[in-house]
Design a protein around this motif. Structure first.
Motif, PDB file in Angstrom:
ATOM      1  N   GLY A  17       0.832  -1.193   0.000  1.00 49.86           N
ATOM      2  CA  GLY A  17       0.000   0.000   0.000  1.00 49.86           C
ATOM      3  C   GLY A  17       0.864   1.239   0.000  1.00 49.86           C
ATOM      4  N   TYR A  18       0.261   2.340   0.367  1.00 52.19           N
ATOM      5  CA  TYR A  18       0.984   3.611   0.457  1.00 52.19           C
ATOM      6  C   TYR A  18       1.265   3.907   1.925  1.00 52.19           C
ATOM      7  CZ  TYR A  18      -0.380   4.404  -4.401  1.00 52.19           C
ATOM      8  OH  TYR A  18      -0.556   4.295  -5.758  1.00 52.19           O
ATOM      9  N   TYR A  19       2.482   4.411   2.194  1.00 52.03           N
ATOM     10  CA  TYR A  19       2.888   4.678   3.563  1.00 52.03           C
ATOM     11  C   TYR A  19       3.712   5.964   3.652  1.00 52.03           C
ATOM     12  CZ  TYR A  19       1.558  -0.194   4.295  1.00 52.03           C
ATOM     13  OH  TYR A  19       0.857  -1.369   4.351  1.00 52.03           O
ATOM     14  N   HIS A  20       3.531   6.671   4.754  1.00 52.50           N
ATOM     15  CA  HIS A  20       4.362   7.826   5.082  1.00 52.50           C
ATOM     16  C   HIS A  20       5.359   7.369   6.136  1.00 52.50           C
ATOM     17  CE1 HIS A  20       4.500  12.278   6.684  1.00 52.50           C
ATOM     18  NE2 HIS A  20       5.708  11.759   6.511  1.00 52.50           N
ATOM     19  N   LEU A  21       6.629   7.346   5.772  1.00 49.06           N
ATOM     20  CA  LEU A  21       7.695   6.964   6.680  1.00 49.06           C
ATOM     21  C   LEU A  21       8.372   8.240   7.172  1.00 49.06           C
ATOM     22  CD1 LEU A  21      10.333   4.141   6.088  1.00 49.06           C
ATOM     23  CD2 LEU A  21      10.935   6.297   7.187  1.00 49.06           C
ATOM     24  N   CYS A  22       8.387   8.431   8.478  1.00 48.99           N
ATOM     25  CA  CYS A  22       9.030   9.600   9.077  1.00 48.99           C
ATOM     26  C   CYS A  22      10.018   9.128  10.138  1.00 48.99           C
ATOM     27  CB  CYS A  22       7.992  10.528   9.698  1.00 48.99           C
ATOM     28  SG  CYS A  22       8.695  11.977  10.514  1.00 48.99           S
ATOM     29  N   THR A  23      11.278   9.514  10.005  1.00 47.43           N
ATOM     30  CA  THR A  23      12.273   9.109  10.993  1.00 47.43           C
ATOM     31  C   THR A  23      12.218  10.038  12.203  1.00 47.43           C
ATOM     32  OG1 THR A  23      14.061  10.481  10.066  1.00 47.43           O
ATOM     33  CG2 THR A  23      13.760   8.270   9.139  1.00 47.43           C
ATOM     34  N   ASP A  24      12.797   9.573  13.286  1.00 50.82           N
ATOM     35  CA  ASP A  24      12.764  10.301  14.552  1.00 50.82           C
ATOM     36  C   ASP A  24      13.523  11.628  14.431  1.00 50.82           C
ATOM     37  OD1 ASP A  24      12.893  11.149  17.203  1.00 50.82           O
ATOM     38  OD2 ASP A  24      13.076   9.111  17.967  1.00 50.82           O
ATOM     39  N   GLY A  25      12.849  12.731  14.714  1.00 47.41           N
ATOM     40  CA  GLY A  25      13.478  14.037  14.584  1.00 47.41           C
ATOM     41  C   GLY A  25      13.999  14.593  15.891  1.00 47.41           C
ATOM     42  N   VAL A  65      13.789  12.609   8.181  1.00 51.75           N
ATOM     43  CA  VAL A  65      13.428  12.428   6.774  1.00 51.75           C
ATOM     44  C   VAL A  65      11.961  12.059   6.673  1.00 51.75           C
ATOM     45  CG1 VAL A  65      13.866  11.093   4.669  1.00 51.75           C
ATOM     46  CG2 VAL A  65      15.745  11.598   6.220  1.00 51.75           C
ATOM     47  N   HIS A  66      11.288  12.615   5.664  1.00 56.76           N
ATOM     48  CA  HIS A  66       9.927  12.208   5.328  1.00 56.76           C
ATOM     49  C   HIS A  66       9.959  11.510   3.971  1.00 56.76           C
ATOM     50  CE1 HIS A  66       7.661  14.308   8.475  1.00 56.76           C
ATOM     51  NE2 HIS A  66       8.541  15.293   8.349  1.00 56.76           N
ATOM     52  N   LEU A  67       9.318  10.336   3.912  1.00 53.79           N
ATOM     53  CA  LEU A  67       9.211   9.594   2.659  1.00 53.79           C
ATOM     54  C   LEU A  67       7.768   9.153   2.460  1.00 53.79           C
ATOM     55  CD1 LEU A  67      12.281   7.188   2.979  1.00 53.79           C
ATOM     56  CD2 LEU A  67      12.085   9.088   1.367  1.00 53.79           C
ATOM     57  N   LEU A 107       5.676   4.603  10.759  1.00 48.46           N
ATOM     58  CA  LEU A 107       5.132   4.243   9.456  1.00 48.46           C
ATOM     59  C   LEU A 107       3.624   4.428   9.520  1.00 48.46           C
ATOM     60  CD1 LEU A 107       6.216   3.181   6.729  1.00 48.46           C
ATOM     61  CD2 LEU A 107       5.551   0.891   7.475  1.00 48.46           C
ATOM     62  N   ILE A 108       3.119   5.343   8.717  1.00 39.70           N
ATOM     63  CA  ILE A 108       1.706   5.705   8.768  1.00 39.70           C
ATOM     64  C   ILE A 108       1.011   5.239   7.490  1.00 39.70           C
ATOM     65  CG2 ILE A 108       0.076   7.622   8.959  1.00 39.70           C
ATOM     66  CD1 ILE A 108       2.467   9.191  10.226  1.00 39.70           C
ATOM     67  N   PRO A 109       0.039   4.352   7.583  1.00 39.88           N
ATOM     68  CA  PRO A 109      -0.689   3.925   6.381  1.00 39.88           C
ATOM     69  C   PRO A 109      -1.467   5.095   5.769  1.00 39.88           C
ATOM     70  CG  PRO A 109      -1.067   2.409   8.206  1.00 39.88           C
ATOM     71  CD  PRO A 109      -0.402   3.610   8.785  1.00 39.88           C
ATOM     72  N   GLU A 224      -3.318  17.342  11.617  1.00 34.23           N
ATOM     73  CA  GLU A 224      -3.614  15.904  11.700  1.00 34.23           C
ATOM     74  C   GLU A 224      -2.364  15.065  11.469  1.00 34.23           C
ATOM     75  OE1 GLU A 224      -5.815  12.543   8.941  1.00 34.23           O
ATOM     76  OE2 GLU A 224      -6.637  14.581   8.937  1.00 34.23           O
ATOM     77  N   ILE A 225      -1.598  15.384  10.428  1.00 33.86           N
ATOM     78  CA  ILE A 225      -0.407  14.588  10.114  1.00 33.86           C
ATOM     79  C   ILE A 225       0.688  14.839  11.149  1.00 33.86           C
ATOM     80  CG2 ILE A 225       1.303  14.016   8.360  1.00 33.86           C
ATOM     81  CD1 ILE A 225      -1.619  13.286   7.682  1.00 33.86           C
ATOM     82  N   ALA A 226       0.810  16.070  11.617  1.00 30.22           N
ATOM     83  CA  ALA A 226       1.806  16.371  12.655  1.00 30.22           C
ATOM     84  C   ALA A 226       1.556  15.530  13.897  1.00 30.22           C
ATOM     85  CB  ALA A 226       1.775  17.852  12.998  1.00 30.22           C
ATOM     86  N   ASP A 227       0.302  15.373  14.279  1.00 33.09           N
ATOM     87  CA  ASP A 227      -0.042  14.535  15.427  1.00 33.09           C
ATOM     88  C   ASP A 227       0.348  13.080  15.180  1.00 33.09           C
ATOM     89  OD1 ASP A 227      -1.032  16.672  16.837  1.00 33.09           O
ATOM     90  OD2 ASP A 227      -3.140  16.248  16.423  1.00 33.09           O
ATOM     91  N   GLN A 228       0.132  12.612  13.969  1.00 33.94           N
ATOM     92  CA  GLN A 228       0.426  11.208  13.654  1.00 33.94           C
ATOM     93  C   GLN A 228       1.926  10.921  13.688  1.00 33.94           C
ATOM     94  OE1 GLN A 228      -1.489  10.578   9.854  1.00 33.94           O
ATOM     95  NE2 GLN A 228      -3.429  10.030  10.795  1.00 33.94           N
ATOM     96  N   VAL A 229       2.736  11.858  13.199  1.00 36.20           N
ATOM     97  CA  VAL A 229       4.188  11.620  13.159  1.00 36.20           C
ATOM     98  C   VAL A 229       4.886  12.122  14.415  1.00 36.20           C
ATOM     99  CG1 VAL A 229       4.238  11.677  10.637  1.00 36.20           C
ATOM    100  CG2 VAL A 229       4.695  13.783  11.917  1.00 36.20           C
TER     101      VAL A 229
END
Length: 303
Positions: A17-25, A65-67, A107-109, A224-229
């Motif tokens: 599927g599609y995923y937003h991968l965000c590493t620890d900042g 990093v955001h992917l 990793l956010i679906p 919304e996305i800031a809360d998720q990551v």
């Protein structure tokens, strides 16, 4: 099995599927200078060559990093491990401490079209939240060439025009680089139009105007996305004023028509939904910050 291991195991079980991968900042600097930013972009350009994934959007920041990827959950976990390993090698080579052992990622679906739009907008805005630049103009992000002719200004060479040794020195890999991929010769950096698959985003943002509008106006999606990551956001006074104007327009009211009590109620709602602090709200609602702080803590407005 600790929480981190359980989370990784869960990620690995997820289907394609599609995923937003965000590493620890919050646990270390991954880019200390321009050369390290370039190295990390070049690392991202290798992902579709080494793993069964596609990169649809990215942004390389000083600490994370955001992917936006498509692939299986297990492939996304492997991508993180590879990127983390490459970052550590470069950090040590450049005389910096490696990332901590517990350096992690989320990793956010991305399960529907609206979430895809929200995540793309969030990634594109990320650099402009901390740097004094417009969204979409960041050198180390793919939004630079999305709905843009900026790439025509870049001096480029093809990977096929360079020797195998030159490519190995540039990308730090023995993996072959497709000969048609464009590279900026001055930076030695792979350009996003050569390795990013924008097709799904062009379908979801059928016009540049729609993309631009969401980029600068979709504040709720950004929260919304800031809360998720797990990232913090700070809106400017101008943005807060725009948020207030849009909320009042929805209700058919004007700021001048609100009573002090209604302004307090509005302030509490805006604090909850957009993370606007009391001082910022005071400047746009024209009531004292201490009154807003009291309202935010009061049970009266938090039913």
């Amino acid at each position: 099995m600790d929480k981190r291991q359980k989370r990784r195991a869960e990620y690995k079980s997820w289907k394609k599927g599609y995923y937003h991968l965000c590493t620890d900042g919050k646990k270390g600097t991954i880019c200390h200078d321009e050369a390290e930013y370039v190295y990390l972009v070049n690392t991202i350009s290798l992902l579709d060559l080494l793993f069964p994934v596609k990169v649809h959007f990215y942004e390389v920041m000083r600490s994370h990093v955001h992917l936006l990827l498509s692939g299986r959950g297990a492939d996304c976990v492997a991508v993180f491990d590879y990127v983390r390993s490459r970052i550590n090698k470069r950090l040590v080579t450049d005389g910096h401490p490696p990332l901590p052992a517990d350096y992690d990622f989320k990793l956010i679906p991305v399960v529907d079209e609206d979430q895809m739009r929200n995540n793309a907008v969030y990634i594109a805005r990320n650099a402009s939240e901390v740097l004094n630049i417009r969204p979409g103009t960041y050198l180390f992000g793919s939004s630079l060439v999305f709905y843009s002719e900026a790439s025509r200004l870049f001096e480029t060479i093809r990977a096929g025009d360079l020797s195998a040794r030159a490519l190995r020195n540039m990308f730090k890999t023995w993996s072959p680089i497709p000969p048609d991929r464009p590279i900026h010769p001055g930076l030695g950096m792979a350009l996003p139009q050569g390795f990013v698959d924008f097709d799904v985003l062009y379908k979801l943002f059928p016009t540049a105007k729609e993309y631009e509008t969401r980029l600068v106006k979709d504040y709720e999606a950004f929260v919304e996305i800031a809360d998720q990551v797990g990232e913090e956001i700070v809106f400017s006074v101008e943005e807060a004023r725009d948020i207030v104007d849009m909320e009042l327009l929805k209700s058919g009211r004007s700021l001048s028509s609100l009573s002090p009590d209604e302004k307090c109620e509005q302030a509490v709602q805006l604090n909850r939904r957009f993370r606007l602090d009391a001082l910022t709200l005071s400047r746009v609602l024209f009531i004292p910050a201490r009154v807003i702080s009291q309202a935010i803590r009061s049970k009266r407005y938090n039913k």
